[in-house]
Scaffold this motif. Structure first.
Motif, PDB file in Angstrom:
ATOM      1  N   THR A 139       0.862  -1.193   0.000  1.00  0.00           N
ATOM      2  CA  THR A 139       0.000   0.000   0.000  1.00  0.00           C
ATOM      3  C   THR A 139       0.892   1.235   0.000  1.00  0.00           C
ATOM      4  OG1 THR A 139      -1.684  -1.187   1.254  1.00  0.00           O
ATOM      5  CG2 THR A 139      -1.857   1.203   1.190  1.00  0.00           C
ATOM      6  N   MET A 140       0.763   2.053  -1.041  1.00  0.00           N
ATOM      7  CA  MET A 140       1.689   3.174  -1.208  1.00  0.00           C
ATOM      8  C   MET A 140       0.980   4.434  -1.712  1.00  0.00           C
ATOM      9  SD  MET A 140       1.744   3.441  -4.733  1.00  0.00           S
ATOM     10  CE  MET A 140       3.228   4.418  -4.964  1.00  0.00           C
ATOM     11  N   GLU A 141       1.758   5.514  -1.716  1.00  0.00           N
ATOM     12  CA  GLU A 141       1.285   6.809  -2.211  1.00  0.00           C
ATOM     13  C   GLU A 141       2.501   7.560  -2.737  1.00  0.00           C
ATOM     14  OE1 GLU A 141      -0.062  10.985  -0.143  1.00  0.00           O
ATOM     15  OE2 GLU A 141      -0.841   9.127   0.737  1.00  0.00           O
ATOM     16  N   SER A 142       2.325   8.319  -3.810  1.00  0.00           N
ATOM     17  CA  SER A 142       3.443   9.071  -4.384  1.00  0.00           C
ATOM     18  C   SER A 142       2.962  10.441  -4.863  1.00  0.00           C
ATOM     19  CB  SER A 142       4.054   8.301  -5.559  1.00  0.00           C
ATOM     20  OG  SER A 142       5.101   9.038  -6.150  1.00  0.00           O
ATOM     21  N   ASP A 143       3.902  11.378  -4.896  1.00  0.00           N
ATOM     22  CA  ASP A 143       3.540  12.713  -5.395  1.00  0.00           C
ATOM     23  C   ASP A 143       3.866  12.866  -6.880  1.00  0.00           C
ATOM     24  OD1 ASP A 143       6.261  12.808  -5.289  1.00  0.00           O
ATOM     25  OD2 ASP A 143       6.406  14.493  -3.892  1.00  0.00           O
ATOM     26  N   GLU A 144       4.205  11.748  -7.532  1.00  0.00           N
ATOM     27  CA  GLU A 144       4.467  11.753  -8.971  1.00  0.00           C
ATOM     28  C   GLU A 144       3.900  10.474  -9.596  1.00  0.00           C
ATOM     29  OE1 GLU A 144       5.792  13.962 -10.936  1.00  0.00           O
ATOM     30  OE2 GLU A 144       6.519  15.413  -9.437  1.00  0.00           O
ATOM     31  N   LYS A 145       3.455  10.596 -10.833  1.00  0.00           N
ATOM     32  CA  LYS A 145       3.061   9.403 -11.572  1.00  0.00           C
ATOM     33  C   LYS A 145       4.305   8.570 -11.879  1.00  0.00           C
ATOM     34  CE  LYS A 145      -0.929  11.449 -13.935  1.00  0.00           C
ATOM     35  NZ  LYS A 145      -1.555  11.715 -15.261  1.00  0.00           N
ATOM     36  N   GLY A 146       4.092   7.262 -12.086  1.00  0.00           N
ATOM     37  CA  GLY A 146       5.253   6.433 -12.416  1.00  0.00           C
ATOM     38  C   GLY A 146       4.912   4.954 -12.558  1.00  0.00           C
ATOM     39  N   ILE A 147       5.879   4.220 -13.050  1.00  0.00           N
ATOM     40  CA  ILE A 147       5.747   2.768 -13.216  1.00  0.00           C
ATOM     41  C   ILE A 147       6.527   2.091 -12.088  1.00  0.00           C
ATOM     42  CG2 ILE A 147       6.139   0.785 -14.702  1.00  0.00           C
ATOM     43  CD1 ILE A 147       4.100   2.694 -15.814  1.00  0.00           C
ATOM     44  N   GLN A 175       4.697  -5.247 -13.066  1.00  0.00           N
ATOM     45  CA  GLN A 175       4.727  -3.796 -12.932  1.00  0.00           C
ATOM     46  C   GLN A 175       3.318  -3.233 -12.717  1.00  0.00           C
ATOM     47  OE1 GLN A 175       6.557  -2.425 -16.571  1.00  0.00           O
ATOM     48  NE2 GLN A 175       4.581  -2.179 -17.601  1.00  0.00           N
ATOM     49  N   TYR A 176       3.300  -2.036 -12.149  1.00  0.00           N
ATOM     50  CA  TYR A 176       2.034  -1.370 -11.828  1.00  0.00           C
ATOM     51  C   TYR A 176       2.172   0.104 -12.190  1.00  0.00           C
ATOM     52  CZ  TYR A 176      -2.137   0.027  -9.214  1.00  0.00           C
ATOM     53  OH  TYR A 176      -3.365   0.521  -8.858  1.00  0.00           O
ATOM     54  N   SER A 177       1.188   0.602 -12.895  1.00  0.00           N
ATOM     55  CA  SER A 177       1.215   2.009 -13.302  1.00  0.00           C
ATOM     56  C   SER A 177       0.441   2.849 -12.286  1.00  0.00           C
ATOM     57  CB  SER A 177       0.603   2.158 -14.697  1.00  0.00           C
ATOM     58  OG  SER A 177       0.595   3.512 -15.094  1.00  0.00           O
ATOM     59  N   TYR A 178       1.163   3.733 -11.612  1.00  0.00           N
ATOM     60  CA  TYR A 178       0.543   4.612 -10.599  1.00  0.00           C
ATOM     61  C   TYR A 178       0.156   5.922 -11.289  1.00  0.00           C
ATOM     62  CZ  TYR A 178      -0.007   7.408  -6.343  1.00  0.00           C
ATOM     63  OH  TYR A 178      -0.489   8.228  -5.347  1.00  0.00           O
ATOM     64  N   GLU A 179      -1.155   6.230 -11.296  1.00  0.00           N
ATOM     65  CA  GLU A 179      -1.649   7.401 -12.030  1.00  0.00           C
ATOM     66  C   GLU A 179      -2.276   8.459 -11.134  1.00  0.00           C
ATOM     67  OE1 GLU A 179      -1.199   7.875 -15.184  1.00  0.00           O
ATOM     68  OE2 GLU A 179      -0.393   5.892 -15.707  1.00  0.00           O
ATOM     69  N   ASN A 180      -2.901   8.037 -10.040  1.00  0.00           N
ATOM     70  CA  ASN A 180      -3.632   8.985  -9.183  1.00  0.00           C
ATOM     71  C   ASN A 180      -2.692   9.594  -8.140  1.00  0.00           C
ATOM     72  OD1 ASN A 180      -6.110   8.338 -10.514  1.00  0.00           O
ATOM     73  ND2 ASN A 180      -6.200   6.454  -9.294  1.00  0.00           N
ATOM     74  N   VAL A 181      -2.066  10.675  -8.501  1.00  0.00           N
ATOM     75  CA  VAL A 181      -1.070  11.330  -7.639  1.00  0.00           C
ATOM     76  C   VAL A 181      -1.701  11.734  -6.305  1.00  0.00           C
ATOM     77  CG1 VAL A 181       0.458  13.322  -7.394  1.00  0.00           C
ATOM     78  CG2 VAL A 181       0.238  12.160  -9.611  1.00  0.00           C
ATOM     79  N   GLY A 182      -0.997  11.408  -5.209  1.00  0.00           N
ATOM     80  CA  GLY A 182      -1.422  11.783  -3.874  1.00  0.00           C
ATOM     81  C   GLY A 182      -2.468  10.873  -3.264  1.00  0.00           C
ATOM     82  N   GLU A 183      -2.849   9.807  -3.938  1.00  0.00           N
ATOM     83  CA  GLU A 183      -3.845   8.884  -3.402  1.00  0.00           C
ATOM     84  C   GLU A 183      -3.213   7.530  -3.073  1.00  0.00           C
ATOM     85  OE1 GLU A 183      -7.254   8.461  -5.845  1.00  0.00           O
ATOM     86  OE2 GLU A 183      -7.650  10.628  -5.994  1.00  0.00           O
ATOM     87  N   ASP A 187      15.874   6.434 -11.837  1.00  0.00           N
ATOM     88  CA  ASP A 187      16.001   4.973 -11.819  1.00  0.00           C
ATOM     89  C   ASP A 187      16.171   4.463 -10.383  1.00  0.00           C
ATOM     90  OD1 ASP A 187      16.236   2.366 -12.714  1.00  0.00           O
ATOM     91  OD2 ASP A 187      18.397   2.520 -13.105  1.00  0.00           O
ATOM     92  N   PRO A 188      15.175   4.708  -9.525  1.00  0.00           N
ATOM     93  CA  PRO A 188      15.307   4.305  -8.110  1.00  0.00           C
ATOM     94  C   PRO A 188      14.939   2.834  -7.899  1.00  0.00           C
ATOM     95  CG  PRO A 188      13.231   5.414  -8.457  1.00  0.00           C
ATOM     96  CD  PRO A 188      13.922   5.409  -9.790  1.00  0.00           C
ATOM     97  N   ARG A 189      15.754   2.140  -7.150  1.00  0.00           N
ATOM     98  CA  ARG A 189      15.464   0.729  -6.878  1.00  0.00           C
ATOM     99  C   ARG A 189      16.247   0.276  -5.651  1.00  0.00           C
ATOM    100  NH1 ARG A 189      19.064   0.686 -11.273  1.00  0.00           N
ATOM    101  NH2 ARG A 189      20.969  -0.535 -10.906  1.00  0.00           N
ATOM    102  N   GLY A 210       9.099   3.809  -9.231  1.00  0.00           N
ATOM    103  CA  GLY A 210       8.759   4.793 -10.243  1.00  0.00           C
ATOM    104  C   GLY A 210       9.898   5.093 -11.190  1.00  0.00           C
ATOM    105  N   ASP A 211       9.717   6.177 -11.971  1.00  0.00           N
ATOM    106  CA  ASP A 211      10.720   6.528 -12.977  1.00  0.00           C
ATOM    107  C   ASP A 211      10.999   8.034 -12.997  1.00  0.00           C
ATOM    108  OD1 ASP A 211       8.251   7.238 -13.918  1.00  0.00           O
ATOM    109  OD2 ASP A 211       8.232   5.797 -15.569  1.00  0.00           O
ATOM    110  N   ALA A 212      10.843   8.684 -11.819  1.00  0.00           N
ATOM    111  CA  ALA A 212      11.131  10.127 -11.732  1.00  0.00           C
ATOM    112  C   ALA A 212      11.396  10.490 -10.275  1.00  0.00           C
ATOM    113  CB  ALA A 212       9.948  10.930 -12.276  1.00  0.00           C
ATOM    114  N   LYS A 213      11.969  11.679 -10.045  1.00  0.00           N
ATOM    115  CA  LYS A 213      12.168  12.141  -8.672  1.00  0.00           C
ATOM    116  C   LYS A 213      10.808  12.294  -7.992  1.00  0.00           C
ATOM    117  CE  LYS A 213      16.481  14.673  -9.464  1.00  0.00           C
ATOM    118  NZ  LYS A 213      17.175  15.976  -9.323  1.00  0.00           N
ATOM    119  N   ALA A 214      10.730  11.736  -6.790  1.00  0.00           N
ATOM    120  CA  ALA A 214       9.435  11.759  -6.106  1.00  0.00           C
ATOM    121  C   ALA A 214       9.605  11.448  -4.633  1.00  0.00           C
ATOM    122  CB  ALA A 214       8.485  10.729  -6.747  1.00  0.00           C
TER     123      ALA A 214
END
Length: 457
Positions: free
Chosen positions: A38-46, A64-72, A146-148, A92-96
């Motif tokens: 269960t997660m939340e991010s301030d940026e969209k990402g894979i 993989q999972y595509s996160y689209e709803n920012v902040g939820e 490229d965070p992992r 994800g694939d961006a700074k967040a």
């Protein structure tokens, strides 16, 4: 031994067997379980999740999972093979700023929450600025695209959870195994005299059986230019045809990391033996009716003659398979010796069926055609040329109750998977439960009907 003593001995053996099943047989564990994040991010990402057995992470073992709803908050669910205890997660694939509220194992109706230390104690982090624990979540600050990190998997904790989740299931399964073992032991004692007399006949005529089987093998192709060579050419050509159709024509890939042709031939080897032995054994009494009409001849030896004749080709085919495996760089080891055990399983199973079919076919000649149709369907129902994993989970059991599935899987375990047969305790018990049951039925049917064979033929 008197009847009462036999029953008392059977009860004692059942008690000992039941105790051993509950104390010695290991817990059945699932092939897969679910990891819920269960997660939340301030940026969209894979978000990607990798799993591995050896620490090498590849794209074919990734979800993989595509996160689209920012902040939820969202729950990411990953299906994980139980054998894979190396995990890697890409955030994800961006700074967040990524918040992880929970990591939870799930199987059936059971769940287990993992500690945040799974991420905090990661052995290898890449492009992750910081990991901070808050009151009800941990915050991961990602500082590149490229965070992992390779997660710190608590293997013992996972196995304890799976054992707990399946505790009731394993208890029920052991109870059913005890009932089957008890029925099997009592069945052996009840029909023991019929089986014992049959084995005595076969042992007393062992030299005659060997001579007849050799002669049957030689005369099958008598008159042809290549003679017995045809017995070996036919299965080899069949394998090549199947290989061409599936791998070249339909472009079936390798099975895991294993060449498709080797996986295919491991399944076809026992099936060819079963098919040839059952077809020939069913018509054994009809083919040798001149011997059946001789009063002094032990006709109980004729079905085994046909099965032995088919065994000669099978032994050649096994050697051909081992040579082919060596050519691909897979050499025999201790596990390969299990082929002898599974060969014996096939021999006993087909012989049990043959005693039934060869007895009935004399009175109902359509049995031959029925056997042919069953074999045509059986090669696809076993399965041999396709993997059981492509089916929905609820349907796999239907194919596993087929005794030939146990044998085909056994050959592949010996040659490919490197699994000992006693590790599949329940499948082994089921196979011998069915096989010895058929053997008991076959010996009774054969003895009851053999007095009429000469009259009908």
């Amino acid at each position: 031994m008197g009847k009462k003593k036999r029953i008392a001995l059977a009860i004692l053996l059942c008690i000992i067997c039941n105790i051993l099943i509950f104390l010695v047989v290991p817990n059945e564990r699932p092939e897969n379980y679910t990891l819920n994040v269960t997660m939340e991010s301030d940026e969209k990402g894979i978000f990607q999740f990798f799993y591995s057995q050896n620490g090498i992470f590849e794209m074919d073992k990734m979800q993989q999972y595509s996160y689209e709803n920012v902040g939820e908050k969202e729950q990411l669910s990953f299906e994980v093979p139980a054998s894979c205890m190396n995990w890697r997660m890409d955030f994800g694939d961006a700074k967040a700023s990524v918040k992880i509220y929970s990591m939870e194992l799930a199987h059936k109706n059971s769940t287990h929450k993992l500690d945040y230390a799974v991420i905090q104690n990661s052995s290898d982090k890449h492009s992750i600025g910081s990991i901070t624990e808050k009151d009800d979540y941990i915050e991961i600050n990602v500082d590149s695209d490229d965070p992992r990190c390779i997660l710190d998997v608590p293997e013992n904790e996972i196995w304890e959870f799976l054992d707990s989740a399946l505790a009731t299931f394993n208890t029920i399964k052991r109870a059913i195994a005890c009932i089957m073992a008890d029925i099997l032991l009592f069945g052996i004692f009840l029909v023991g005299n019929q089986l014992l007399s049959l084995f005595k006949e076969l042992k007393a005529n062992s030299r005659l059986i060997l001579n007849l089987s050799k002669n049957d093998f030689k005369t099958r192709f008598a008159g042809s230019y290549l003679g017995i060579v045809w017995a070996f050419i036919q299965p080899v050509v069949t394998v090549l045809v199947y290989w061409f159709v599936f791998q070249v024509g339909m472009r079936s890939g390798d099975v895991g990391d294993f060449p498709f042709v080797l996986w295919l031939i491991a399944g076809l080897v026992p099936w060819f033996f079963f098919q040839e032995a059952l077809s020939a054994g069913t018509n054994a009494l009809i083919e040798y009716q001149y011997l059946v009409k001789k009063i002094v001849f032990k006709i109980s030896t004729l079905p085994i003659v046909k099965v032995l004749s088919a065994l000669y080709v099978h032994i050649f085919f096994v050697l051909f398979t081992l040579i082919l495996y060596c050519f691909y760089g897979y050499f025999p080891d201790l596990y390969t010796l299990q082929i002898i055990y599974y060969m014996f399983c096939t021999f006993v199973f087909v012989l049990a069926l043959t005693y039934i079919t060869c007895s009935v076919v004399i009175f109902f000649r359509d049995v031959t055609q029925i056997i042919g149709i069953v074999l045509q369907i059986g090669v696809w129902m076993t399965p041999i040329m396709w993997q059981l994993s492509i089916l929905p989970k609820g349907f796999a059991w239907f194919f596993k109750i087929n005794p030939m599935y146990y044998i085909v899987s056994g050959y592949r375990d010996a040659l490919i998977n490197k699994v000992w047969f006693w590790n599949n305790f329940y499948m082994t018990l089921w196979f011998w439960f069915v096989t010895l049951g058929l053997f008991g039925v076959g010996s009774i049917v054969f003895k009851r009907l053999k007095v009429h064979f000469a009259d009908v033929l």
